[in-house]
Scaffold this motif. Sequence first.
Motif, mmCIF file in Angstrom:
data_model
loop_
_atom_site.group_PDB
_atom_site.id
_atom_site.type_symbol
_atom_site.label_atom_id
_atom_site.label_comp_id
_atom_site.label_asym_id
_atom_site.label_seq_id
_atom_site.Cartn_x
_atom_site.Cartn_y
_atom_site.Cartn_z
ATOM 1 N N ALA A 2 30.355 -2.446 3.570
ATOM 2 C CA ALA A 2 29.531 -2.121 2.401
ATOM 3 C C ALA A 2 29.589 -3.242 1.369
ATOM 4 N N ALA A 3 30.782 -3.793 1.155
ATOM 5 C CA ALA A 3 30.941 -4.858 0.165
ATOM 6 C C ALA A 3 30.165 -6.110 0.562
ATOM 7 N N THR A 4 30.184 -6.449 1.846
ATOM 8 C CA THR A 4 29.452 -7.633 2.301
ATOM 9 C C THR A 4 27.952 -7.456 2.118
ATOM 10 N N LEU A 5 27.446 -6.267 2.407
ATOM 11 C CA LEU A 5 26.019 -6.004 2.218
ATOM 12 C C LEU A 5 25.618 -6.174 0.754
ATOM 13 N N VAL A 6 26.427 -5.632 -0.145
ATOM 14 C CA VAL A 6 26.124 -5.775 -1.574
ATOM 15 C C VAL A 6 26.246 -7.236 -1.994
ATOM 16 N N GLY A 7 27.267 -7.924 -1.487
ATOM 17 C CA GLY A 7 27.444 -9.328 -1.811
ATOM 18 C C GLY A 7 26.269 -10.183 -1.371
ATOM 19 N N VAL A 8 25.758 -9.930 -0.172
ATOM 20 C CA VAL A 8 24.594 -10.669 0.331
ATOM 21 C C VAL A 8 23.382 -10.428 -0.569
ATOM 22 N N ALA A 9 23.189 -9.186 -0.986
ATOM 23 C CA ALA A 9 22.044 -8.861 -1.846
ATOM 24 C C ALA A 9 22.136 -9.584 -3.188
ATOM 25 N N VAL A 10 23.334 -9.643 -3.762
ATOM 26 C CA VAL A 10 23.502 -10.304 -5.059
ATOM 27 C C VAL A 10 23.399 -11.820 -4.918
ATOM 28 N N ALA A 11 23.898 -12.363 -3.804
ATOM 29 C CA ALA A 11 23.903 -13.815 -3.614
ATOM 30 C C ALA A 11 22.535 -14.372 -3.237
ATOM 31 N N TYR A 12 21.648 -13.535 -2.718
ATOM 32 C CA TYR A 12 20.361 -14.047 -2.231
ATOM 33 C C TYR A 12 19.544 -14.768 -3.312
ATOM 34 N N PRO A 13 19.347 -14.198 -4.511
ATOM 35 C CA PRO A 13 18.538 -14.915 -5.516
ATOM 36 C C PRO A 13 19.117 -16.281 -5.885
ATOM 37 N N VAL A 14 20.440 -16.378 -5.944
ATOM 38 C CA VAL A 14 21.073 -17.659 -6.267
ATOM 39 C C VAL A 14 20.804 -18.668 -5.156
ATOM 40 N N ASN A 15 20.932 -18.230 -3.909
ATOM 41 C CA ASN A 15 20.670 -19.129 -2.790
ATOM 42 C C ASN A 15 19.190 -19.497 -2.705
ATOM 43 N N TRP A 16 18.317 -18.591 -3.076
ATOM 44 C CA TRP A 16 16.884 -18.905 -3.120
ATOM 45 C C TRP A 16 16.641 -20.060 -4.089
ATOM 46 N N TRP A 17 17.250 -19.987 -5.260
ATOM 47 C CA TRP A 17 17.086 -21.052 -6.256
ATOM 48 C C TRP A 17 17.669 -22.367 -5.745
ATOM 49 N N LEU A 18 18.829 -22.306 -5.115
ATOM 50 C CA LEU A 18 19.475 -23.518 -4.605
ATOM 51 C C LEU A 18 18.644 -24.180 -3.513
ATOM 52 N N VAL A 19 18.080 -23.377 -2.612
ATOM 53 C CA VAL A 19 17.252 -23.932 -1.541
ATOM 54 C C VAL A 19 15.947 -24.483 -2.106
ATOM 55 N N LYS A 20 15.350 -23.758 -3.013
ATOM 56 C CA LYS A 20 14.083 -24.191 -3.611
ATOM 57 C C LYS A 20 14.217 -25.565 -4.264
ATOM 58 N N HIS A 21 15.369 -25.806 -4.868
ATOM 59 C CA HIS A 21 15.585 -27.073 -5.573
ATOM 60 C C HIS A 21 16.414 -28.060 -4.753
ATOM 61 N N LYS A 22 16.505 -27.816 -3.443
ATOM 62 C CA LYS A 22 17.122 -28.753 -2.507
ATOM 63 C C LYS A 22 18.597 -29.020 -2.792
ATOM 64 N N LEU A 23 19.272 -28.025 -3.317
ATOM 65 C CA LEU A 23 20.704 -28.152 -3.553
ATOM 66 C C LEU A 23 21.516 -27.558 -2.410
ATOM 67 N N LYS A 24 20.860 -26.767 -1.552
ATOM 68 C CA LYS A 24 21.481 -26.236 -0.340
ATOM 69 C C LYS A 24 20.455 -26.274 0.781
ATOM 70 N N HIS A 25 20.959 -26.291 2.016
ATOM 71 C CA HIS A 25 20.070 -26.244 3.169
ATOM 72 C C HIS A 25 19.563 -24.824 3.369
ATOM 73 N N GLY A 26 18.477 -24.705 4.098
ATOM 74 C CA GLY A 26 17.970 -23.390 4.455
ATOM 75 C C GLY A 26 18.151 -23.152 5.940
ATOM 76 N N MET A 27 17.309 -22.309 6.510
ATOM 77 C CA MET A 27 17.361 -22.026 7.938
ATOM 78 C C MET A 27 16.904 -23.261 8.706
ATOM 79 N N GLY A 28 17.529 -23.541 9.831
ATOM 80 C CA GLY A 28 17.166 -24.721 10.605
ATOM 81 C C GLY A 28 16.910 -24.402 12.059
ATOM 82 N N THR A 29 16.765 -25.447 12.851
ATOM 83 C CA THR A 29 16.588 -25.297 14.287
ATOM 84 C C THR A 29 17.197 -26.504 14.975
ATOM 85 N N GLU A 30 17.914 -26.278 16.066
ATOM 86 C CA GLU A 30 18.583 -27.388 16.739
ATOM 87 C C GLU A 30 17.595 -28.318 17.430
ATOM 88 N N ARG A 31 16.369 -27.871 17.673
ATOM 89 C CA ARG A 31 15.384 -28.776 18.270
ATOM 90 C C ARG A 31 15.073 -29.928 17.328
#
Length: 325
Positions: A196-225
């Motif tokens: 339960a805690a991990t699910l809530v943590g993921v929900a709270v962390a998502y907007p922060v990660n969205w901002w980080l990815v949008k501004h190229k401060l973190k990677h997003g989803m990738g593909t090994e190809r």
Amino acid sequence: MKMHPTPFEAPSWLLWVWFGLTLLSAAYVAWDLFTRTPEMKVMKWGWVLVTLYTGPMGLLIYWFSCREPSPGTHEQFVAPLWKQAVGSTIHCAAGDATGIIVAAGITGYFGLRMGVDIWVEYAAGFVFGLFIFQALFMKDMLGMSYGQALRSSFLPEWMSMNAMMAGMLPTMVVLMSRDMRAMEATSPWFWASMSAATLVGVAVAYPVNWWLVKHKLKHGMGTERALGKGGAMAAAAPQHAGMAMAGMSHAMPPASASGHAGHAMPGMSMAGDGQVSAGRKALVTVLTLVLLAAGYYVAARYGDLSMRPGQPMNMPEMAMPGRTH
């Protein structure tokens, strides 16, 4: 007044059904990732870990954000920014939640007070996330040494960790305050609380990660190809060579760069210019600290930070059945 904790109202059989569905979900995600969906190696393991922690919900998120719907379409499928942000959040949760859960099991064994326990968990989550899942697993993709990857990943990982813990901390404390069995890693209630805690943590962390990815401060989803199994460019796939994950602001290794280096995967939004001022970074960092402080307040207000495994807790606002004040 002193009270003994009351157990969760959910019947035990429901808990075991959840665990069974969790194992099936994790098994399917592992099978799909290692046989058909060309996700990067670090993310394959990240998805498996997070699905183990979140059960069918993790499978549902994986199905709609990462699973390749048909051969050769993964690049286009994961291109939208919201899916890129999901990938970043899962990467964050895999390291941070693992550290938190491991630390919670150890501190529970030694009987540490919850008020101490939560900060040991915070430190462990940050260490796992930064030193292993970020710097160690991502240094090849970043084209950096381990030390350089640490420095580059420190601030984004700290922001993500603050948000992740802001969700996990109050969830763990409140649930454990109502059933002391959830403080011991040998109890199934511990794993239910962590899920339960991990699910809530993921929900709270998502907007922060969205901002980080949008501004190229973190990677997003990738593909090994496009990026190789370890994150480096796939030299054997020229039709995909040079494709970079959305949100990645670092240069690729010279040996793997091509004339197309820096191009986005087909259909992938390259939102943001990667130039974020120090002031904006500081502001978002402060906001994540405010989130963490809010999580701590909820934990202290509705849980018992003085409790230890096996000891009665102090819940002054809860009335004993059959008693009046």
